[in-house]
Design a protein around this motif. Sequence first.
Motif, mmCIF file in Angstrom:
data_model
loop_
_atom_site.group_PDB
_atom_site.id
_atom_site.type_symbol
_atom_site.label_atom_id
_atom_site.label_comp_id
_atom_site.label_asym_id
_atom_site.label_seq_id
_atom_site.Cartn_x
_atom_site.Cartn_y
_atom_site.Cartn_z
ATOM 1 N N LEU A 147 -1.654 5.153 -4.874
ATOM 2 C CA LEU A 147 -1.490 4.225 -3.748
ATOM 3 C C LEU A 147 -0.362 3.222 -3.965
ATOM 4 O O LEU A 147 -0.116 2.381 -3.092
ATOM 5 N N LEU A 149 -0.159 0.676 -6.103
ATOM 6 C CA LEU A 149 -0.669 -0.693 -6.194
ATOM 7 C C LEU A 149 -0.061 -1.472 -7.359
ATOM 8 O O LEU A 149 0.147 -2.683 -7.263
ATOM 9 N N TRP A 169 0.560 -3.103 -1.492
ATOM 10 C CA TRP A 169 -0.828 -3.460 -1.214
ATOM 11 C C TRP A 169 -1.530 -4.024 -2.450
ATOM 12 O O TRP A 169 -2.477 -4.796 -2.336
ATOM 13 N N LEU A 173 -3.448 -7.414 -2.248
ATOM 14 C CA LEU A 173 -4.867 -7.465 -2.585
ATOM 15 C C LEU A 173 -5.135 -8.543 -3.629
ATOM 16 O O LEU A 173 -6.107 -9.304 -3.523
ATOM 17 N N SER A 412 -8.144 6.939 -0.196
ATOM 18 C CA SER A 412 -7.937 5.581 0.297
ATOM 19 C C SER A 412 -8.964 4.632 -0.324
ATOM 20 O O SER A 412 -9.884 5.061 -1.024
ATOM 21 N N LEU A 423 -6.354 -9.565 4.257
ATOM 22 C CA LEU A 423 -5.441 -8.425 4.173
ATOM 23 C C LEU A 423 -5.028 -7.895 5.539
ATOM 24 O O LEU A 423 -4.074 -7.138 5.652
ATOM 25 N N THR A 425 -6.487 -5.696 7.294
ATOM 26 C CA THR A 425 -6.745 -4.257 7.366
ATOM 27 C C THR A 425 -8.115 -3.993 6.785
ATOM 28 O O THR A 425 -8.654 -4.840 6.044
ATOM 29 N N ARG A 427 -8.618 -0.934 5.288
ATOM 30 C CA ARG A 427 -8.446 0.208 4.406
ATOM 31 C C ARG A 427 -7.023 0.227 3.832
ATOM 32 O O ARG A 427 -6.055 -0.109 4.525
ATOM 33 N N ILE A 428 -6.914 0.597 2.571
ATOM 34 C CA ILE A 428 -5.605 0.798 1.952
ATOM 35 C C ILE A 428 -5.397 2.295 1.809
ATOM 36 O O ILE A 428 -6.231 3.006 1.223
ATOM 37 N N THR A 429 -4.288 2.770 2.372
ATOM 38 C CA THR A 429 -3.958 4.184 2.292
ATOM 39 C C THR A 429 -2.577 4.356 1.694
ATOM 40 O O THR A 429 -1.792 3.412 1.608
#
Length: 430
Positions: A147, A149, A169, A173, A412, A423, A425, A427-429
């Motif tokens: 992802l 990150l 992200w 986060l 995700s 955030l 959102t 969901r993080i994808t």
Amino acid sequence: MLDIKYIRQEPDEVKKRLIARGEDAGSIDELLLLDKKRRALVTEAENLQAERNAVSKEIGGLMGQGKIAEAEAKKTETRELGAKADALNVLKAEADIAFKELLLTLPNLAHESVPTGEDANTEIKVEGVKPSFDFKPKDHLDLCESLGLIDFERGAKLTGSGFLLYTNWGARLERALIQFLLDLHVHEHGYMEVSPPFMVQAECMEGVGQFPKFLDQAYAVQEGLDKDTLGKCYLIPTAEAPVANMHRGEILNESDLPKCYCAYSPCFRAEAGAAGVATRGMIRVHQFDKVELIKVVNPDDGYNELERMLADAEKTLKLLGLHYRVLLLSTGDMGFAAAKTYDIEVWAPGQGSYLEVSSVSNTEDFQARRMKLRFKAEQGGNQLPHVLNGSGVALARLFVALIETYQQEDGSIKIPEPLQPYLKTDRITA
């Protein structure tokens, strides 16, 4: 710092309690010898000064009677007595330094409720449901890589192993978690937010018990090319170092207690001897983010406030829906300055283990004595407060537990509802 009066009165009890912490009790005998020596030197120096003062008074009378030779002899005597007193004061200063240096190496004594020994930690409670998956869960390394990150390789390239470069992200986060924790503790738990310096003087590290015990784990700072400044300031290992020292050397009013502070800071820990720290991963790193909780309280409220602070730290994990447990640490596992400590460990599915994300401790008057922090009691007289500290909580391991707990089969990460406003959102994808 331990109370020397208590050590004088109960040396055997102090030795017993130090042994329970795995310490060498022989240092108490050495400390008491130094204490006896410096007190004897004080008495001897005071007697010499009194004798000198008495002789000095005679000089005027002798001069008035025209006894010049006798007066000059008395002047010589006063100079000799003064030289002896000066020499004794030098010896006393040396004894004082040796006494203080030894006293600073002694850890706090454990509260009576603390279990004795190493590996004798007691599980107090287990909260939340341990997550289960219909697929093989990934660990945080794979999730961060897939992802985007954290860029572990570039983080190591920038600074060395044990330093992280959050990206996209991942950075968002991390920032969201910091803001979420600060808002929770300020708006719901009543702490005052402070933003402290990220380096402190050596005296502050000594005040909270970091020095001299953990000097080998600290990052010393030097101002430019001036080598004389090296070691005057240090990067903080936790916000406890600056925040607990905010009232160092002060006398507070009892009505102003409790003082409750929370602060975000990066934390820098050299962790001497940890040669096995991996170049990839977030479990053991040299720099990580943390929101710290600090309380300065009336001693009568010390242990009630400890339970409240524990509940405040737990609330973060409950709101995020994470499975965790609380341990009461034993005498062999407690930190140097603590009289009683609870650890909160969060479950990380990808690791298949619990990770410590918070230690909540009451240091009783140990840190207050080192910092010369007191409060004026309403009934009169100055007293030492209890100083409490707790992680509210540490971010790197929380980050690990969160992304491993909320990973989805498609790769995700689902975002817990309390973090979604930060955030923007769910969901993080990829």
